[in-house]
Write an enzyme that holds these catalytic residues in place. Structure first.
Site, mmCIF file in Angstrom:
data_model
loop_
_atom_site.group_PDB
_atom_site.id
_atom_site.type_symbol
_atom_site.label_atom_id
_atom_site.label_comp_id
_atom_site.label_asym_id
_atom_site.label_seq_id
_atom_site.Cartn_x
_atom_site.Cartn_y
_atom_site.Cartn_z
ATOM 1 N N ALA A 68 -17.177 29.073 59.334
ATOM 2 C CA ALA A 68 -18.184 30.128 59.425
ATOM 3 C C ALA A 68 -17.534 31.469 59.749
ATOM 4 O O ALA A 68 -16.632 31.554 60.581
ATOM 5 C CB ALA A 68 -19.212 29.778 60.495
ATOM 6 N N GLY A 111 -15.867 24.883 60.078
ATOM 7 C CA GLY A 111 -16.728 24.582 58.943
ATOM 8 C C GLY A 111 -15.958 24.306 57.665
ATOM 9 O O GLY A 111 -16.457 23.622 56.764
ATOM 10 N N GLU A 114 -15.479 20.764 57.760
ATOM 11 C CA GLU A 114 -16.753 20.107 57.468
ATOM 12 C C GLU A 114 -17.053 20.124 55.978
ATOM 13 O O GLU A 114 -17.598 19.156 55.428
ATOM 14 C CB GLU A 114 -17.875 20.790 58.253
ATOM 15 C CG GLU A 114 -17.761 20.536 59.754
ATOM 16 C CD GLU A 114 -18.862 21.196 60.550
ATOM 17 O OE1 GLU A 114 -19.560 20.495 61.296
ATOM 18 O OE2 GLU A 114 -19.034 22.432 60.424
ATOM 19 N N GLU A 134 -14.391 24.695 67.237
ATOM 20 C CA GLU A 134 -15.646 25.332 67.633
ATOM 21 C C GLU A 134 -15.810 25.472 69.143
ATOM 22 O O GLU A 134 -16.320 26.485 69.633
ATOM 23 C CB GLU A 134 -16.839 24.552 67.064
ATOM 24 C CG GLU A 134 -17.128 24.813 65.606
ATOM 25 C CD GLU A 134 -16.342 23.934 64.656
ATOM 26 O OE1 GLU A 134 -16.703 23.860 63.475
ATOM 27 O OE2 GLU A 134 -15.344 23.305 65.098
#
Length: 261
Positions: A68, A111, A114, A134
């Site tokens: 992100a 992310g 992910e 994170e």
């Protein structure tokens, strides 16, 4: 090559699509525009009957994706980095019948990891570095990292990565089963194409149903349940001072001042 701003779609190989995250100046960090475009392109790939396998990669030398874009998070735009159908980046939870191969290099972070975990399997260049950092910035890996990583690698290693934010290098990632193989950077695309050609050369219905059954065999709690649990935690965290402090500290290049509230 068809260019759609933050995402590139290339179909020069018969039966194979190459999808490229295209924000190289920020290590392909996910913003609202990339999210919208990646869902659009991935959906297009899924609907195209001539495509049997897709390669997902990142543009530039910095890495596959840093996850992100924390500038978006700091600005309060975190909701725009997901869609109702595709989840994070419009991809993490998007239903996929085609075989998706992640070809990753450099930073595969947060992310970005992910997104990789949302593919069927991955190959990596020798310089790839994997992490879920994170917690260092007051966030959580709610879009698949917290439940897909422990399914992909040994539980103890996954837990260490999740709670410390520590990274692992490409060779260790291969040894623990996070990626299928590691190759020199200059061979990454060719290796991915060679695998995709093998997939596209097999019987389409056999591949489709084999993939679906294999996915069912690997699951425990349904992903919908796990995803909702993660979203619930994320919603609670978004109302805390620490959630706002982490991205601000990242942008200001300083250590976060956590308050635990």
């Amino acid at each position: 090559m068809q260019k759609i701003d933050s995402v590139l779609l290339d179909r020069t190989e018969e039966g194979v699509a190459i999808v490229t995250l295209n924000r190289p100046s920020v290590c392909n960090a996910v913003n609202a525009e990339l999210t919208r475009q990646l869902e659009e392109v991935a959906t297009q790939v899924e609907m195209d009957k001539t495509i049997r396998a897709a390669i997902l990669c990142g543009a530039g030398s910095k890495g596959f994706s840093a996850g992100a874009d924390l500038r978006e998070v700091a600005a309060g735009n975190v909701a725009q980095l997901s869609t109702s159908t595709g989840g994070f980046a419009g991809f993490a939870r998007l239903p996929k019948n085609k075989v998706w191969i992640a070809a990753v290099h450099g930073a595969v972070m947060a992310g970005g990891l992910e997104i990789m975990l949302a593919c069927d399997f991955a190959i990596a260049s020798e310089d790839a570095l994997f992490a879920l950092p994170e917690v260092k910035w007051g966030l959580i890996a709610s879009e698949g990292g917290l439940y897909r990583l422990p399914r992909a690698i040994p539980q103890a290693l996954a837990m260490e990565m999740i709670v410390t934010g520590a990274s692992i290098q490409a060779n260790r990632a291969m040894q623990c089963g996070l990626v299928n193989r590691v190759v020199p950077a200059e061979q990454l695309k060719d290796e991915a194409l060679a695998i995709a050609r093998k997939v596209s050369g097999n019987a389409p219905l056999a591949v489709l149903h084999s993939k679906a059954l294999a996915q069912q065999a690997a699951s425990s709690l349904p992903e919908d349940t796990l995803h909702q649990l993660g979203r619930d935690v994320l919603a609670r965290l978004q109302n805390t001072e620490d959630f706002r402090e982490g991205p601000r500290a990242f942008i200001e290049r300083r250590a976060p001042a956590w308050k635990g509230q």
